[in-house]
Write a protein that holds these residues in place. Structure first.
Motif, short mmCIF file in Angstrom:
data_model
loop_
_atom_site.label_atom_id
_atom_site.label_comp_id
_atom_site.label_asym_id
_atom_site.label_seq_id
_atom_site.Cartn_x
_atom_site.Cartn_y
_atom_site.Cartn_z
N ALA A 100 0.83 -1.21 0.00
CA ALA A 100 0.00 0.00 0.00
C ALA A 100 0.86 1.25 0.00
O ALA A 100 0.60 2.20 -0.75
N ALA A 101 1.90 1.27 0.84
CA ALA A 101 2.76 2.45 0.93
C ALA A 101 3.48 2.72 -0.39
O ALA A 101 3.50 3.86 -0.88
N MET A 123 6.80 3.34 -16.34
CA MET A 123 7.67 2.32 -16.91
C MET A 123 8.07 1.30 -15.83
O MET A 123 8.00 0.09 -16.06
N VAL A 124 8.46 1.80 -14.66
CA VAL A 124 8.83 0.90 -13.56
C VAL A 124 7.63 0.05 -13.14
O VAL A 124 7.75 -1.16 -12.91
N THR A 125 6.47 0.69 -13.06
CA THR A 125 5.26 -0.04 -12.67
C THR A 125 4.93 -1.14 -13.66
O THR A 125 4.60 -2.27 -13.27
N ASN A 126 5.02 -0.85 -14.94
CA ASN A 126 4.71 -1.85 -15.96
C ASN A 126 5.70 -3.00 -15.94
O ASN A 126 5.33 -4.16 -16.18
N ILE A 127 6.97 -2.70 -15.66
CA ILE A 127 7.98 -3.75 -15.59
C ILE A 127 7.67 -4.71 -14.45
O ILE A 127 7.68 -5.94 -14.61
N VAL A 128 7.39 -4.15 -13.27
CA VAL A 128 7.08 -5.00 -12.12
C VAL A 128 5.76 -5.73 -12.33
O VAL A 128 5.59 -6.88 -11.90
N LEU A 129 4.83 -5.08 -13.04
CA LEU A 129 3.51 -5.66 -13.24
C LEU A 129 3.56 -6.92 -14.10
O LEU A 129 2.81 -7.88 -13.86
N VAL A 130 4.45 -6.94 -15.09
CA VAL A 130 4.51 -8.10 -15.99
C VAL A 130 5.38 -9.22 -15.44
O VAL A 130 5.37 -10.33 -15.98
N LEU A 131 6.12 -8.95 -14.37
CA LEU A 131 6.91 -10.02 -13.77
C LEU A 131 5.98 -11.02 -13.10
O LEU A 131 5.04 -10.64 -12.42
N PRO A 132 6.24 -12.32 -13.26
CA PRO A 132 5.44 -13.32 -12.55
C PRO A 132 5.77 -13.29 -11.06
O PRO A 132 6.76 -13.88 -10.63
N LEU A 158 6.79 -6.00 -1.88
CA LEU A 158 7.53 -5.40 -2.98
C LEU A 158 7.11 -5.94 -4.34
O LEU A 158 7.58 -5.43 -5.37
N THR A 159 6.27 -6.96 -4.37
CA THR A 159 5.79 -7.49 -5.65
C THR A 159 4.29 -7.26 -5.86
O THR A 159 3.77 -7.59 -6.93
N ALA A 160 3.61 -6.69 -4.86
CA ALA A 160 2.14 -6.59 -4.93
C ALA A 160 1.63 -5.18 -5.16
O ALA A 160 0.42 -4.97 -5.19
N TRP A 161 2.51 -4.21 -5.34
CA TRP A 161 2.07 -2.81 -5.37
C TRP A 161 1.68 -2.26 -6.75
O TRP A 161 0.99 -1.23 -6.82
N PRO A 162 2.09 -2.85 -7.90
CA PRO A 162 1.85 -2.18 -9.18
C PRO A 162 0.39 -1.85 -9.48
O PRO A 162 0.08 -0.74 -9.96
N TRP A 163 -0.55 -2.77 -9.21
CA TRP A 163 -1.94 -2.47 -9.55
C TRP A 163 -2.48 -1.34 -8.67
O TRP A 163 -3.33 -0.55 -9.12
N VAL A 164 -1.96 -1.23 -7.45
CA VAL A 164 -2.37 -0.12 -6.58
C VAL A 164 -1.87 1.20 -7.17
O VAL A 164 -2.60 2.21 -7.20
N ALA A 165 -0.63 1.21 -7.63
CA ALA A 165 -0.05 2.42 -8.20
C ALA A 165 -0.86 2.90 -9.41
O ALA A 165 -1.14 4.10 -9.54
N ARG A 166 -1.26 1.99 -10.27
CA ARG A 166 -2.02 2.37 -11.46
C ARG A 166 -3.40 2.90 -11.09
O ARG A 166 -3.88 3.88 -11.67
N PHE A 211 -6.30 -1.26 0.93
CA PHE A 211 -5.44 -1.90 1.93
C PHE A 211 -6.03 -3.24 2.37
O PHE A 211 -5.30 -4.21 2.59
N ILE A 212 -7.33 -3.30 2.53
CA ILE A 212 -7.97 -4.56 2.94
C ILE A 212 -7.72 -5.64 1.90
O ILE A 212 -7.41 -6.80 2.22
N LEU A 213 -7.84 -5.28 0.62
CA LEU A 213 -7.57 -6.25 -0.45
C LEU A 213 -6.10 -6.69 -0.44
O LEU A 213 -5.80 -7.88 -0.62
N LEU A 214 -5.19 -5.76 -0.22
CA LEU A 214 -3.77 -6.09 -0.16
C LEU A 214 -3.47 -6.98 1.05
O LEU A 214 -2.66 -7.90 0.97
#
Length: 291
Positions: A100-101, A123-132, A158-166, A211-214
């Motif tokens: 969340a942070a 760009m950083v968000t998309n890179i992390v987003l496509v990583l499995p 550190l792997t769960a934040w991209p969809w929150v950022a978007r 945050f509840i979903l995360l």
């Protein structure tokens, strides 16, 4: 002397609290989470032996002495369940909190600043987003000699934040063009002050539900890693309880009391969080409220 009329924000939160107290989904979900959290926090204080100590006869079914029976090594299943609840909530808090942070920081910055900052962060968000993410977590956990709840929570976060950022970026882009934000800019206030005092409060309900979903997602991810044997190397968790039960043949031996409680615990936590989220959606969205 006339009473001072509450500010719009106070009136909005007062109205939400009014409907929250009358929403059965929110009340039921909160009650289950509170009961399990209380068990995980309080019960270990009254258990003399640790969760992995051999305290009694092997493979005993639930009884007055051992509420959830014992494992085939003589460990108290209730002690493991209570300590496992604590670890499960902790990893959810750490993983969900970090995700969340990071996601909100990236989303607010990209949405408000725009320009090169928005492009770079996107760009950083998309890179992390496509990583499995699960594969990355499995590889990282497999190469760590010592694994704990903190390390596991940090990696999950550190792997769960991209969809929150978007999602936060999209909301921020919409709010950044509103008149009250333009007035704040004209008054000379700093960008960080505008984000935290003008934009974020108008997204508070959405951020809380995120945050509840995360939180629930971190618990499920941790349980999956624990179940395949990549959980904490020390201590106990609900996922590790299920892993040990499968490894040592609890299902074949008919020792249902070893694997059913942790499975039900994980299901109850994640299910209650989902029910809470649905209830909060009805509370914060006037079109979904039941008068």
């Amino acid at each position: 002397m006339t009473a001072i009329e509450p500010a719009p924000a106070e009136r909005r939160w007062g109205e939400s609290l009014h409907f929250a107290r009358r929403n059965p989904k929110l009340i039921a979900g909160t009650a289950v989470i509170a009961a399990l959290l209380l068990t995980g926090v309080v019960a270990p204080l009254f258990i003399e032996e640790g969760p992995n100590v051999y305290v009694g006869p092997q493979g005993q079914p639930p009884s007055a002495e051992y509420w959830l029976g014992t494992t085939n090594f003589g460990q108290d299943v209730f002690a493991q369940f209570a300590h496992g609840l604590r670890a499960t909530f902790l990893v959810g808090l750490i993983g969900g909190g970090i995700a969340a942070a990071v996601g909100m920081a990236v989303g607010f910055t990209a949405g408000y600043r725009g320009g090169l900052a928005d492009e770079a962060l996107n760009m950083v968000t998309n890179i992390v987003l496509v990583l499995p993410a699960l594969v990355v977590l499995i590889i990282a956990a497999a190469y760590l000699e010592a694994r704990g709840i903190l390390v596991q929570g940090v990696f999950i976060g550190l792997t769960a934040w991209p969809w929150v950022a978007r999602a936060v970026r999209a909301q921020t882009l919409t709010l950044a063009t509103r008149d009250f934000v333009d007035l704040a800019r004209l008054s000379g206030r700093r960008g960080s002050s505008i984000v935290f005092r003008e934009i974020a409060p108008n997204m508070s309900s959405y951020l809380f539900m995120t945050f509840i979903l995360l939180f629930g997602g971190a618990i499920l991810t941790a349980a999956g890693l624990d179940f395949i044997g990549l959980g904490p190397t020390q201590g106990v968790s609900l996922g590790l309880m299920m892993h040990n039960a499968v490894v040592w043949g609890a299902l074949q031996l008919g020792m249902w009391w070893w694997f059913v409680p942790p499975g039900l615990g994980i299901t109850a936590i994640v299910g209650s969080l989902y029910i809470m989220n649905v209830g909060l959606d009805e509370v914060f969205n006037p079109r979904l409220r039941e008068l």
